[in-house]
Design a protein around this motif. Structure first.
Motif, PDB file in Angstrom:
ATOM      1  N   GLU A  67      43.341  50.455  46.174  1.00  0.00           N
ATOM      2  CA  GLU A  67      43.346  49.003  46.384  1.00  0.00           C
ATOM      3  C   GLU A  67      42.444  48.276  45.399  1.00  0.00           C
ATOM      4  O   GLU A  67      41.433  48.815  44.952  1.00  0.00           O
ATOM      5  CB  GLU A  67      42.891  48.682  47.809  1.00  0.00           C
ATOM      6  CG  GLU A  67      43.928  49.007  48.861  1.00  0.00           C
ATOM      7  CD  GLU A  67      43.512  48.524  50.223  1.00  0.00           C
ATOM      8  OE1 GLU A  67      42.782  47.519  50.329  1.00  0.00           O
ATOM      9  OE2 GLU A  67      43.921  49.170  51.208  1.00  0.00           O
ATOM     10  N   ASP A  69      40.673  44.512  45.401  1.00  0.00           N
ATOM     11  CA  ASP A  69      40.408  43.257  46.108  1.00  0.00           C
ATOM     12  C   ASP A  69      39.976  42.194  45.108  1.00  0.00           C
ATOM     13  O   ASP A  69      39.056  42.427  44.314  1.00  0.00           O
ATOM     14  CB  ASP A  69      39.307  43.437  47.160  1.00  0.00           C
ATOM     15  CG  ASP A  69      39.776  44.192  48.382  1.00  0.00           C
ATOM     16  OD1 ASP A  69      40.998  44.376  48.531  1.00  0.00           O
ATOM     17  OD2 ASP A  69      38.926  44.592  49.184  1.00  0.00           O
ATOM     18  N   VAL A  71      38.262  38.577  44.718  1.00  0.00           N
ATOM     19  CA  VAL A  71      37.367  37.734  45.503  1.00  0.00           C
ATOM     20  C   VAL A  71      36.931  36.524  44.671  1.00  0.00           C
ATOM     21  O   VAL A  71      36.278  36.690  43.641  1.00  0.00           O
ATOM     22  CB  VAL A  71      36.111  38.517  45.949  1.00  0.00           C
ATOM     23  CG1 VAL A  71      35.189  37.634  46.775  1.00  0.00           C
ATOM     24  CG2 VAL A  71      36.501  39.768  46.713  1.00  0.00           C
ATOM     25  N   TYR A  90      37.919  51.474  46.980  1.00  0.00           N
ATOM     26  CA  TYR A  90      38.695  50.407  46.355  1.00  0.00           C
ATOM     27  C   TYR A  90      37.913  49.810  45.187  1.00  0.00           C
ATOM     28  O   TYR A  90      36.750  50.127  44.986  1.00  0.00           O
ATOM     29  CB  TYR A  90      39.039  49.318  47.369  1.00  0.00           C
ATOM     30  CG  TYR A  90      37.825  48.598  47.920  1.00  0.00           C
ATOM     31  CD1 TYR A  90      37.419  47.370  47.416  1.00  0.00           C
ATOM     32  CD2 TYR A  90      37.066  49.153  48.956  1.00  0.00           C
ATOM     33  CE1 TYR A  90      36.296  46.722  47.913  1.00  0.00           C
ATOM     34  CE2 TYR A  90      35.942  48.507  49.453  1.00  0.00           C
ATOM     35  CZ  TYR A  90      35.570  47.294  48.931  1.00  0.00           C
ATOM     36  OH  TYR A  90      34.461  46.650  49.412  1.00  0.00           O
ATOM     37  N   LEU A  92      36.730  46.124  43.396  1.00  0.00           N
ATOM     38  CA  LEU A  92      36.517  44.728  43.735  1.00  0.00           C
ATOM     39  C   LEU A  92      36.384  43.928  42.442  1.00  0.00           C
ATOM     40  O   LEU A  92      35.620  44.317  41.558  1.00  0.00           O
ATOM     41  CB  LEU A  92      35.246  44.605  44.567  1.00  0.00           C
ATOM     42  CG  LEU A  92      34.972  43.224  45.155  1.00  0.00           C
ATOM     43  CD1 LEU A  92      34.367  43.370  46.529  1.00  0.00           C
ATOM     44  CD2 LEU A  92      34.067  42.438  44.248  1.00  0.00           C
TER      45      LEU A  92
END
Length: 196
Positions: A67, A69, A71, A90, A92
């Protein structure tokens, strides 16, 4: 997540530092490598048409089996506009929330390039400065933040890859109206086919 979770400044470069000098002799090789890396990447993970960064990130997640993410964070002078952190399960990517969509896509593409190239380095920010800038950050994450500054060559490569990806993503062959006829329409179709 809130913007206080990440200290974007520490993830890449300390203020005023652009990662050191770039070896001018290696730029030709670096550029050729970046172009080949992008060709290979876009063959494996084609950009969606019409372009959507979120849709492309979804494809990257599937391809990598991990994954990512995204932000949005508030920009503050003296801090970079984006950051990437590899977390245990994951990745980020932080990007500035109050800027144009095109600028956001470029920031994200730049950070994705750092991620895909697995760029690493050492941080010039002290532990106390990191704690002051990110008071809500878990203490165990500080050690990660304190190992994240890239070299000038890494920054150049990430920027080049971001430009190449977004150029491929946003370039579209000239549109020919369906049902258009005549010599001009036929020439437009040939030109569109030639340009790919």
């Amino acid at each position: 997540m809130t913007s206080s979770v990440i200290a974007p400044r520490c993830t890449r470069l300390a203020p005023g530092d652009r990662g050191g000098p770039i070896d001018e002799r290696g730029l030709t090789v670096l550029r050729a490598g970046a172009r080949e890396r992008v060709r290979t990447l876009l063959t494996a993970v084609p950009v969606p048409r019409p372009w959507s960064m979120n849709a492309w990130v979804d494809r990257l997640e599937t391809w990598r089996g991990r994954e990512i993410d995204l932000v949005p964070v508030e920009y503050r002078p003296g801090r970079p506009s984006g950051a990437w952190q590899a977390r245990p399960g994951y990745d980020l990517i932080a990007y500035v929330e109050h800027t144009s969509a095109l600028h956001q896509d470029h920031i994200i593409a730049h950070e994705l390039a750092h991620m895909l190239c697995a760029h690493t380095g050492t941080c010039q920010m002290s532990e106390s400065e990191a704690a002051r800038l990110a008071p809500d950050l878990a203490p165990q994450a500080l050690s990660h933040l304190l190992t994240r500054v890239t070299t000038g060559t890494d920054e150049y490569e990430a920027e080049l890859i971001a430009v190449l990806v977004l150029s491929a993503a946003t370039s579209e062959p000239p549109a020919v109206q369906p049902g258009a006829s005549g010599r001009a329409a036929e020439q437009a179709r040939r030109l569109a086919a030639l340009l790919g």
